[in-house]
Design a protein around this motif. Structure first.
Motif, PDB file in Angstrom:
ATOM      1  N   HIS A 768      36.947  85.039  82.444  1.00  0.00           N
ATOM      2  CA  HIS A 768      36.518  85.600  81.165  1.00  0.00           C
ATOM      3  C   HIS A 768      36.965  87.042  81.096  1.00  0.00           C
ATOM      4  O   HIS A 768      37.076  87.729  82.126  1.00  0.00           O
ATOM      5  CB  HIS A 768      34.985  85.537  81.026  1.00  0.00           C
ATOM      6  CG  HIS A 768      34.465  84.123  81.004  1.00  0.00           C
ATOM      7  ND1 HIS A 768      34.402  83.383  79.864  1.00  0.00           N
ATOM      8  CD2 HIS A 768      33.990  83.335  82.004  1.00  0.00           C
ATOM      9  CE1 HIS A 768      33.906  82.183  80.148  1.00  0.00           C
ATOM     10  NE2 HIS A 768      33.657  82.140  81.444  1.00  0.00           N
ATOM     11  N   PRO A 769      37.247  87.546  79.901  1.00  0.00           N
ATOM     12  CA  PRO A 769      37.598  88.955  79.778  1.00  0.00           C
ATOM     13  C   PRO A 769      36.475  89.826  80.302  1.00  0.00           C
ATOM     14  O   PRO A 769      35.317  89.421  80.374  1.00  0.00           O
ATOM     15  CB  PRO A 769      37.806  89.132  78.272  1.00  0.00           C
ATOM     16  CG  PRO A 769      38.063  87.754  77.759  1.00  0.00           C
ATOM     17  CD  PRO A 769      37.278  86.830  78.638  1.00  0.00           C
ATOM     18  N   ASP A 772      32.608  90.164  79.253  1.00  0.00           N
ATOM     19  CA  ASP A 772      32.119  88.941  78.611  1.00  0.00           C
ATOM     20  C   ASP A 772      31.385  88.099  79.641  1.00  0.00           C
ATOM     21  O   ASP A 772      31.944  87.731  80.671  1.00  0.00           O
ATOM     22  CB  ASP A 772      33.292  88.141  78.032  1.00  0.00           C
ATOM     23  CG  ASP A 772      32.807  86.886  77.349  1.00  0.00           C
ATOM     24  OD1 ASP A 772      31.774  86.941  76.671  1.00  0.00           O
ATOM     25  OD2 ASP A 772      33.483  85.848  77.514  1.00  0.00           O
ATOM     26  N   PRO A 774      29.592  84.612  80.421  1.00  0.00           N
ATOM     27  CA  PRO A 774      29.363  83.260  79.906  1.00  0.00           C
ATOM     28  C   PRO A 774      27.936  82.818  80.141  1.00  0.00           C
ATOM     29  O   PRO A 774      27.208  83.410  80.917  1.00  0.00           O
ATOM     30  CB  PRO A 774      30.354  82.409  80.718  1.00  0.00           C
ATOM     31  CG  PRO A 774      30.476  83.152  82.014  1.00  0.00           C
ATOM     32  CD  PRO A 774      30.366  84.614  81.671  1.00  0.00           C
ATOM     33  N   ASP A 786      31.798  79.212  76.714  1.00  0.00           N
ATOM     34  CA  ASP A 786      32.697  80.349  76.559  1.00  0.00           C
ATOM     35  C   ASP A 786      32.638  80.765  75.092  1.00  0.00           C
ATOM     36  O   ASP A 786      33.244  80.135  74.224  1.00  0.00           O
ATOM     37  CB  ASP A 786      34.125  79.946  76.950  1.00  0.00           C
ATOM     38  CG  ASP A 786      35.061  81.154  76.990  1.00  0.00           C
ATOM     39  OD1 ASP A 786      34.780  82.138  76.287  1.00  0.00           O
ATOM     40  OD2 ASP A 786      36.061  81.083  77.730  1.00  0.00           O
ATOM     41  N   ARG A 787      31.914  81.827  74.826  1.00  0.00           N
ATOM     42  CA  ARG A 787      31.661  82.218  73.439  1.00  0.00           C
ATOM     43  C   ARG A 787      32.933  82.690  72.735  1.00  0.00           C
ATOM     44  O   ARG A 787      33.076  82.517  71.526  1.00  0.00           O
ATOM     45  CB  ARG A 787      30.585  83.303  73.391  1.00  0.00           C
ATOM     46  CG  ARG A 787      29.201  82.792  73.788  1.00  0.00           C
ATOM     47  CD  ARG A 787      28.122  83.834  73.556  1.00  0.00           C
ATOM     48  NE  ARG A 787      26.804  83.291  73.837  1.00  0.00           N
ATOM     49  CZ  ARG A 787      26.077  82.601  72.948  1.00  0.00           C
ATOM     50  NH1 ARG A 787      26.552  82.398  71.739  1.00  0.00           N
ATOM     51  NH2 ARG A 787      24.900  82.119  73.274  1.00  0.00           N
ATOM     52  N   ASP A 788      33.860  83.295  73.464  1.00  0.00           N
ATOM     53  CA  ASP A 788      35.098  83.728  72.824  1.00  0.00           C
ATOM     54  C   ASP A 788      35.894  82.532  72.301  1.00  0.00           C
ATOM     55  O   ASP A 788      36.425  82.566  71.178  1.00  0.00           O
ATOM     56  CB  ASP A 788      35.947  84.520  73.819  1.00  0.00           C
ATOM     57  CG  ASP A 788      35.400  85.934  74.024  1.00  0.00           C
ATOM     58  OD1 ASP A 788      34.498  86.312  73.248  1.00  0.00           O
ATOM     59  OD2 ASP A 788      35.859  86.620  74.947  1.00  0.00           O
ATOM     60  N   ARG A 789      35.975  81.491  73.106  1.00  0.00           N
ATOM     61  CA  ARG A 789      36.722  80.305  72.663  1.00  0.00           C
ATOM     62  C   ARG A 789      36.011  79.615  71.503  1.00  0.00           C
ATOM     63  O   ARG A 789      36.652  79.098  70.584  1.00  0.00           O
ATOM     64  CB  ARG A 789      36.881  79.328  73.821  1.00  0.00           C
ATOM     65  CG  ARG A 789      37.744  79.859  74.963  1.00  0.00           C
ATOM     66  CD  ARG A 789      37.902  78.808  76.048  1.00  0.00           C
ATOM     67  NE  ARG A 789      38.580  77.627  75.536  1.00  0.00           N
ATOM     68  CZ  ARG A 789      38.661  76.458  76.192  1.00  0.00           C
ATOM     69  NH1 ARG A 789      38.061  76.344  77.366  1.00  0.00           N
ATOM     70  NH2 ARG A 789      39.297  75.439  75.671  1.00  0.00           N
ATOM     71  N   ALA A 791      34.121  81.113  69.245  1.00  0.00           N
ATOM     72  CA  ALA A 791      34.227  81.935  68.039  1.00  0.00           C
ATOM     73  C   ALA A 791      35.596  81.848  67.399  1.00  0.00           C
ATOM     74  O   ALA A 791      35.751  82.112  66.193  1.00  0.00           O
ATOM     75  CB  ALA A 791      33.907  83.400  68.386  1.00  0.00           C
ATOM     76  N   ALA A 792      36.611  81.443  68.151  1.00  0.00           N
ATOM     77  CA  ALA A 792      37.966  81.403  67.602  1.00  0.00           C
ATOM     78  C   ALA A 792      38.126  80.359  66.502  1.00  0.00           C
ATOM     79  O   ALA A 792      39.001  80.483  65.647  1.00  0.00           O
ATOM     80  CB  ALA A 792      38.967  81.131  68.728  1.00  0.00           C
ATOM     81  N   GLY A 826      35.884  94.181  64.619  1.00  0.00           N
ATOM     82  CA  GLY A 826      36.552  92.877  64.666  1.00  0.00           C
ATOM     83  C   GLY A 826      36.567  92.155  63.352  1.00  0.00           C
ATOM     84  O   GLY A 826      37.157  91.098  63.241  1.00  0.00           O
TER      85      GLY A 826
END
Length: 852
Positions: A768-769, A772, A774, A786-789, A791-792, A826
């Protein structure tokens, strides 16, 4: 002509039909007598109409009991049909001379009361029950209506099959092959099929056949056909009447088995004595369409033939029948994407004719043609054989009768509706897609539903492909000749489809034995749009629901009632009363379900699980907010959620039901954070009996849809795996059948994926970046969310769902205090894949970008 000419035939034979036509051309009789019910004499002129297209059948039924009926089928290659058309074309009178249907149907009623059994599809000529188009056959071969077929295997052993006896005398082991070689396949050169060459005597073949039948009758008497003496006595009386009216210039077309009896010299008194005291009922007779499929031997018709399509081809082909047949076969195979060329046809013809020569046959039959098709067009396989058999050898031809033919008023209303809705009856099974938003399709749906309620299953509903909306219906249509009897039976309810369906629905409501039957009837009334019947059904429904306290009965009745509410909304029907009854029924289920789940055995738990699923689906539909109602006001669904929580948490409830309740809560998002894991952990704890724990697993992930849940939620998979590895060896054999039943319902790909996940064991945490964090991962089974994935995909979902670009409606966002919604870090221009202004959607072309 110096006396009556007796033309003995075999029913449904192209060779016999051509021979009869040649004989009639030679002797030119003044009247033609045909084996068949005399009540049909008035219907003979209709056979000359252009609208009359065989195969057709004479239908006779008792007026007081239309279900007691019989058919006399005729095809274009039936000798009786050819004789009838020959006479009508020349203005020659036609009479039917068989035993009246009034006596035949009354005799069948008496036999039914005594409990006597007769063979399925027994022909009136008394021939063998499985004989193919017997020599004794004729249109007098009665075909019992649907539901009246009877078995008599023991009696069949003592009856004489004339064709078999003659074939054995000729040295043939196959009677059908002998008959085809001698009669049906001789298409020229003086053969019996054509009545001989122009200089030959067309009556000679009939004389030879009559001599053979006479020898058989001398040896076997009536051959075990106990009805024949009575029928033949009536035929002789009718023949005497015709001779007094028309003289000796008469031709009689009948089953060859009867020829010796008709030529026998008897007294009028003796014949009348045989007919004395016969029972009698009032009958009605009409023409109805028939099909080639119902002419086939496999349909149960006693005088049927195995290949009506092939016989029709032999009769209609002007020349070169083998070449023309194989050309038809090639055309059919090409339509089905088989690679068949003209060279294939040529080679198949050569092979079929060569096989016929080697086997000593005058013409290649179906056996030779099938061998040739298999070797040349099928590359040695039997793949095309079933297609050719169904479409060509048997065929799906449906006859037609004139609109003004006698019929019950209900039949006329059905025909009128079929024309108005452009819904033509067809013998070939076909699928019909209906869009209920269109007026014509809605009318078709109403007609089909009303006919099904009347017991006339012209169409059977099927699941719609590609759509789950209630505005779409799919039907499988096929018109069967027996439906004409069903129409006559339904005529007692009314003269129109609407009035008859209304009357029958009201009658069924008062006679219904269970609450579920009444609710199902209410649904059918809505589908059929019977506004006058629905109030009667609703009164019965309310009375039954108030008195029935069985939770199982209530749960069985609820789904159909809720579907009725839903269909009522789609079809524009006032369903307020139905919704009130359904809501009250649901509330009673809520109260009685938790105590009803206690103390159940395995079978009772399985039944209750079905009730649980059915109620859940019904509440899901019934609990949807009405137009103008706020989504938060869903008291019915909230109460159902409380019931599920109560059931899932009670230890006295069988594990199968508790597991299913937990799964339903999870699917609805009502289990809370970690609720499903907590319930599973409790159910699979060491103190729980292994069989009860296995039942809980079956309820939670069973039914075929639980496999994907375990694939995507590895926390649950880890719990199941941990429990299974800890089951004691002594209890494992008791648990294994339950688990096998549960996991066997999964698709093979799902089972393979689960096996790979178990074999993999602990997964490597994903990267994860920085900064970030998880969600917590399940021990031993990969990472959490994985919240970033996740949110995409939100911008794309917003656009597809038509939601404002600055955030989901009624959903809090992560903007910092003081920031304008949708303009936090963002969210500015250039920070995301979509930079629209409010209420602005990019064109569809922008979806092709690599980032999307």
């Amino acid at each position: 002509m110096t006396g009556p000419v007796l033309l003995g035939v075999r029913h449904h034979g192209p060779g016999s039909a051509r021979a009869v036509r040649a004989a009639l051309d030679q002797c030119t009789p003044d009247a033609v007598l045909i084996e068949g019910p005399p009540e049909a004499d008035a219907l003979v002129p209709l056979a000359a109409r252009e609208e009359m297209r065989p195969p057709v059948a004479l239908l006779a039924h008792a007026q007081d009991d239309p279900g007691r009926a019989a058919f006399w089928p005729l095809a274009e290659f039936s000798p009786e049909w050819v004789a009838m058309r020959w006479a009508l074309a020349r203005g020659v009178p036609v009479r039917f001379i068989d035993l009246p249907a009034a006596h035949s149907l009354a005799k069948e009623e008496e036999k039914g009361k005594r409990g006597e059994k007769e063979e399925s599809g027994r022909a009136a000529d008394g021939g063998p029950p499985s004989g193919e188009g017997r020599v004794g056959g004729g249109p007098g071969d009665e075909v019992p209506a649907a539901g009246q077929e009877r078995e008599a295997a023991d009696e069949a052993d003592v009856r004489v099959d004339p064709i078999r006896a003659l074939a054995e005398a000729a040295g043939y082991d196959d009677p059908e092959r002998w008959w085809e070689d001698v009669v049906e396949h001789r298409t020229g050169g003086g053969g019996a099929a054509t009545g001989g060459d122009p200089g030959a005597d067309a009556l000679a073949p009939f004389a030879a056949l009559a001599e053979a039948m006479g020898a058989l009758r001398e040896a076997y008497g009536d051959g075990g056909h106990d009805r024949d003496p009575v029928r033949e006595a009536h035929m002789r009386l009718r023949l005497r009447d015709a001779r007094r009216e028309f003289g000796d210039g008469i031709a009689v077309v009948c089953g060859a088995w009867h020829v010796p009896a008709l030529a026998q010299r008897t007294t009028v008194t003796a014949d009348r004595q045989l007919l004395k005291g016969l029972p009698k009922v009032k009958t009605a007779v009409t023409w109805v369409p028939w099909t080639h499929r119902r002419l086939s031997r496999r349909s149960g018709y006693g005088a049927g033939i195995a290949s009506p399509g092939w016989y029709g081809h032999l009769f209609s082909a002007p020349d070169r029948p083998v070449e023309r047949w194989l050309t038809k076969v090639a055309g059919l195979l090409r339509e089905e994407d088989y690679a068949v060329s003209s060279a294939h046809v040529i080679e198949a013809v050569r092979l079929a004719e060569g096989l016929a020569t080697v086997r000593g046959r005058p013409l290649a039959g179906l056996t030779e043609l099938d061998d040739a098709v298999r070797a040349v067009m099928g590359d040695g396989t039997d793949a095309p054989s079933s297609l050719i058999h169904d479409r060509l050898v048997v065929g799906e031809v449906l006859g037609e009768v004139p609109e003004d033919a006698p019929a019950v008023p209900l039949q006329r209303d059905i025909a009128r509706s079929q024309r108005t809705l452009r819904l033509k009856p067809e013998a070939l099974e076909r699928e019909l897609e209906l869009d209920l938003r269109k007026e014509t399709d809605a009318g078709r749906s109403r007609l089909l539903h009303r006919l099904r309620l009347l017991g006339i299953p012209w169409g059977e509903p099927r699941g719609s492909r590609g759509s789950t909306g209630t505005f779409r219906e799919t039907w499988q249509l096929r018109w069967e000749p027996e439906l004409s009897v069903r129409v006559a039976e339904a005529g007692i309810w009314g003269t129109t489809v609407l009035s008859a369906a209304t009357a029958k629905a009201a009658s069924e409501a008062s006679e219904a034995a269970t609450l579920a039957e009444v609710t199902a009837l209410a649904e059918r009334c809505l589908l059929a749009e019977l506004p006058d019947a629905l109030p009667v059904v609703m009164r019965v429904l309310a009375d039954r629901a108030a008195l029935d306290a069985d939770v199982g009965h209530l749960a069985q009745a609820l789904p159909a009632l809720v579907r009725s509410v839903r269909y009522g909304d789609v079809r524009g029907t006032d369903s307020v009363a139905l919704r009130e009854v359904a809501t009250g029924l649901a509330e009673r289920v809520f109260v009685g379900l938790p105590p009803a789940c206690l103390g159940l055995d395995a079978d009772g738990a399985a039944d209750m699980r079905g009730h649980l699923d059915a109620t859940h689906r019904a509440v899901g539909l019934l609990g949807r907010p009405e137009p103008g109602q706020r989504p938060g006001r869903q008291d019915l669904r909230a109460r159902w959620t409380a019931v599920l929580r109560a059931v899932s948490a009670r230890d006295a409830v069988p594990g199968l039901i508790r597991g299913r309740a937990a799964r339903l809560l999870l699917d609805e998002g009502e289990s809370g954070d970690g609720g499903a894991e907590r319930l599973m952990g409790l159910a699979l704890s060491p103190g729980t009996p292994p069989t009860d724990a296995a039942g809980w697993i079956e309820g939670f992930v069973g039914g075929g849809d639980g496999g994907m849940l375990l694939v995507h939620d590895e926390r649950l998979l880890a719990l199941v795996d941990g429990w299974l590895t800890g089951v004691p060896a002594a209890a494992f054999t008791d648990v294994l059948p339950l688990l096998r039943r549960t996991f066997a319902e999964y698709e093979s790909g799902v089972r393979r994926t689960l096996g790979e996940l178990i074999r993999r064991g602990p997964a490597t945490p994903s990267r994860h970046p920085a900064g970030d964090t998880p969600d917590d991962a399940a021990p031993g089974f990969g990472p959490g969310l994985d919240r970033d994935r996740a949110a995409a995909v939100l911008p794309t979902l917003r656009m597809l769902l038509g939601i404002e670009a600055h955030g989901f409606a009624d959903e809090p966002d992560d903007d910092e205090p003081g920031e304008e919604p949708g303009h936090g870090p963002g969210d500015g221009p250039g920070d995301g894949p979509y930079d629209e202004q409010p209420d602005t959607i990019r064109p569809a072309d922008d979806l092709t970008g690599a980032r999307t």
